[in-house]
Design an enzyme around this catalytic site. Sequence first.
Site, mmCIF file in Angstrom:
data_model
loop_
_atom_site.group_PDB
_atom_site.id
_atom_site.type_symbol
_atom_site.label_atom_id
_atom_site.label_comp_id
_atom_site.label_asym_id
_atom_site.label_seq_id
_atom_site.Cartn_x
_atom_site.Cartn_y
_atom_site.Cartn_z
ATOM 1 N N ASP A 30 11.101 31.166 -25.473
ATOM 2 C CA ASP A 30 11.089 32.518 -26.017
ATOM 3 C C ASP A 30 12.449 33.164 -25.788
ATOM 4 O O ASP A 30 13.165 32.817 -24.848
ATOM 5 C CB ASP A 30 10.022 33.363 -25.317
ATOM 6 C CG ASP A 30 8.616 32.917 -25.676
ATOM 7 O OD1 ASP A 30 8.379 32.651 -26.853
ATOM 8 O OD2 ASP A 30 7.782 32.838 -24.767
ATOM 9 N N GLU A 39 0.821 -1.216 0.000
ATOM 10 C CA GLU A 39 0.000 0.000 0.000
ATOM 11 C C GLU A 39 0.852 1.262 0.000
ATOM 12 O O GLU A 39 0.333 2.362 -0.202
ATOM 13 C CB GLU A 39 -0.946 0.004 1.219
ATOM 14 C CG GLU A 39 -0.355 0.506 2.520
ATOM 15 C CD GLU A 39 0.641 -0.459 3.142
ATOM 16 O OE1 GLU A 39 1.324 -0.082 4.096
ATOM 17 O OE2 GLU A 39 0.757 -1.598 2.666
ATOM 18 N N ASP A 95 -0.732 31.795 -27.249
ATOM 19 C CA ASP A 95 0.208 30.717 -26.950
ATOM 20 C C ASP A 95 -0.477 29.529 -26.303
ATOM 21 O O ASP A 95 0.114 28.450 -26.200
ATOM 22 C CB ASP A 95 1.314 31.211 -26.008
ATOM 23 C CG ASP A 95 2.249 32.205 -26.673
ATOM 24 O OD1 ASP A 95 2.356 32.167 -27.913
ATOM 25 O OD2 ASP A 95 2.866 33.017 -25.967
ATOM 26 N N ASP A 138 6.828 2.928 6.309
ATOM 27 C CA ASP A 138 6.093 4.109 5.846
ATOM 28 C C ASP A 138 6.908 5.398 5.948
ATOM 29 O O ASP A 138 7.039 6.137 4.968
ATOM 30 C CB ASP A 138 4.776 4.245 6.608
ATOM 31 C CG ASP A 138 3.750 3.213 6.149
ATOM 32 O OD1 ASP A 138 4.043 2.481 5.184
ATOM 33 O OD2 ASP A 138 2.668 3.139 6.760
ATOM 34 N N ASP A 147 3.533 33.128 -23.219
ATOM 35 C CA ASP A 147 3.001 34.116 -22.284
ATOM 36 C C ASP A 147 1.696 34.750 -22.748
ATOM 37 O O ASP A 147 0.988 35.368 -21.962
ATOM 38 C CB ASP A 147 4.025 35.221 -22.011
ATOM 39 C CG ASP A 147 4.484 35.921 -23.283
ATOM 40 O OD1 ASP A 147 3.939 35.629 -24.369
ATOM 41 O OD2 ASP A 147 5.392 36.767 -23.196
#
Length: 838
Positions: free
Chosen positions: A304, A262, A577, A671, A573
């Site tokens: 860019d 689990e 786009d 865990d 931006d």
Amino acid sequence: MTQPAGLTTAQARDILARAGPNDIESRERRGWTATVRGMAREPMFVLLVAAAAIYLAIGDRAEGILLGAFAGITVGLVFLQERRSERALDALRALAAPSVRVIRDGVQVRIPARELVPGDLFLVAEGERVAADALLRECAQLAIDESLLTGEPVPVLKGADGDSDPGAQNIFAGTLVVSGHGVAQATLTGSRSRAGSIGASIAAIEPSPTPLQLQLRRLVGRLGAGAIALCLLLAAWFGVVRGDWLQGVLSGIAGAMGMLPEEFPMALSVFLALGAWRLARIKVLARRPAVIEALGAATVLCVDKTGTLTENRMHLRRLVTPQVDVDLASTQPLPEEAHRLLEYAMLASRRDGIDPMDRAIVRRGDDFLAQTDHLHADWLLEQEYALTPQLPAMSHAWTTRDGLRHVAAKGAPEAVISLCHLDAHEAAQVSQHVARLAAEGLRVLGVACAVAPEGRLAADQHDYEFQWLGLAAFEDPLRASAAPAVALARRAGIAVAMITGDHSQTALAIARQAGIDTTGGALTGTQIEAMDDAALARAVRTVRVFARVQPEQKLRLVRAFRANGDVVAMTGDGVNDAPALKAAHIGVAMGARGTDVAREAAGLVLLDDDFGNIVAGVRMGRRIFDNLRKVMTYITAIHVPIAGLALIPVVAGLPPLMLPVHVVITEMIIDPVCSLAFEGAPEQPGTMDRPPRNAGEPLVGRSVLWRGALQGALLLAAALAVYAIGLRSGSADSARAQALIAFTVGNLGLVWLNASSGGAGWRSVFHAGYAAFWVVAAMAAATFVAGLAFEPVRELLRFSMPPLHLVLAAIGAGAGAVVLAGGMLALEQSQSNRPPAA
């Protein structure tokens, strides 16, 4: 026009206290009750409660209470993990919270949208979501998508206060500005807005299961069903064959608990939540966890130029007219021939705009024209003509005190040449100047002016008789981080492609400075338009610089890269786009200058627009995936001996070895190790010196399962051997203690082995990220010392104190299994790193 003063800071503070925050989302945390309800559906928790109930029913109160206490501890651990993940997500929500530009104390400032109050004057512009219900005071060509409220996809044109249609003056919270800009006065905020009244939520981040999470949940669900079926079969077999139904049920429960991994979905959830938090620390906001999975597989970064590779701090450097070429860095005062060029460049710019080129022009104009009569503060802006994909130029029509009209235009040189209808010879001369400036890495705009005839203003910029004035050239320095980041990306096998609207020579000059491959030259938007999809896919295999690209052409570039099998990260931006950002495997929106539409379409938001942080995000993504694979190997490995020690002795007719209480104690170790020690592990050496992983490579594939199963089988064999020898030389309780000592030593050793795999080195466990491991190791050691030293705990755990030499032998057996597994892992890694034979 004079900017209105808006509210004062003190007034806004008072109104905020009365009206409350402009926030219509309620974020309800899961409480203890919800956590327990969720746990009640988990197979492991059900088995644990069942075992506790059986022990209590047969009168074994101590073990029943202990298992019940472990059930409570399990809920507490899950609750703490949820709170940890929620805190990380809350931090991300705070970073992603929308902001708004308001006018306070006569000054334009940006504030969180939740602090907007009724009466505030705030600015709206293309690509932004409206922050509150408001009344428009000023606007230019404003169109708003109100489909959030009306369901109608067609944008609605708006007009300012005084428009003939009163309904056109109102704008509403949550709607999207498609084009234009304006100034509005907030009327209703928060839950009182129209969107708030119908319960709309515009939260940017909502945790949702990723495909990998769903896949692991299905895997655990199937294993859970199989484990429970095995539990029932074992109980039935034990009851029929040996006549001990009770021991059969308890052994079946222990075996089922041992088989159930689990921790798979838990570890993944924690890794993704905390991974997103770690990315935010390097200014990369992950809006969707699935993107974190894809980061490590990126093969192409499409970025860019302006603001991403460069600083986006535009400086107006040169003014070029037919008569003079002026370098503003070294010229003072400005020659008269350049006055008119700068004057009309200012008139074609928005003084209160956010465009860096507008700001650069206004800043230089104020410096050089302050003592002249060229600033025209008394002129009235009558009409704006916006940029369009067909004509990348904008114009402003002004009216003087005398009623004369002047039009100023600026834009791409070829567009302004078209507006001025220059003949071939004049256009060729301008183009030569543009090419020379662009080759120096400067960004170039053309500037023109016109006198409007009397009567109505023209509907189109082409209807004016423009006169060519000259060129304005801008300098945008390369970011200091750009070149090292490009070099690091290329070293990691990731291609960097630059996409810009600039001139091809400017693009190539900046690409060379950044270290981007320019051997394929530059591909322009016009050339892209002329290619079919197959030709474009062939071209992008070698071309890494794309110039004069329209936003909508980015989508074709993304598809072309994807057609070649690349995993694409794309920056953007603007509103246009958004399709490319959605089509890319990893859409990266600009946080500082990006529109809301781009941010909503992207999986990542770059908070400071720095390309270096995209590469840092890829590096972090690789680290997260590496550590996830390590923890999945460990989880697979440790469940083999847990299930084997619970089932094999029982089936073989030996006294039970691992009872439910032992399984639960082991789970208490597993865990926190999974969620803390592995998540905090440092990156392994050479993370950015290897090519990207195959995007189709599964997280829990055959290699992970095989490696984990082999490690677990070695530890299982060692623990069973210790148990068998212990049974021959002493009691079952003494043999059980010896076997579980060997198993616990091996368990902690497997953590060490897998955490240091991949070349990180055994000494890596002394890294600060492994502090949780050492805490858990100390707790495990303390548990066994207590189990052996104190009589009540010994009885509870069914232990008896073995001789010291057998304890040492058990420790040696567990450590030996880990050493043997480590040798096999090292052999496997050396073979995988060996170059292929010639």
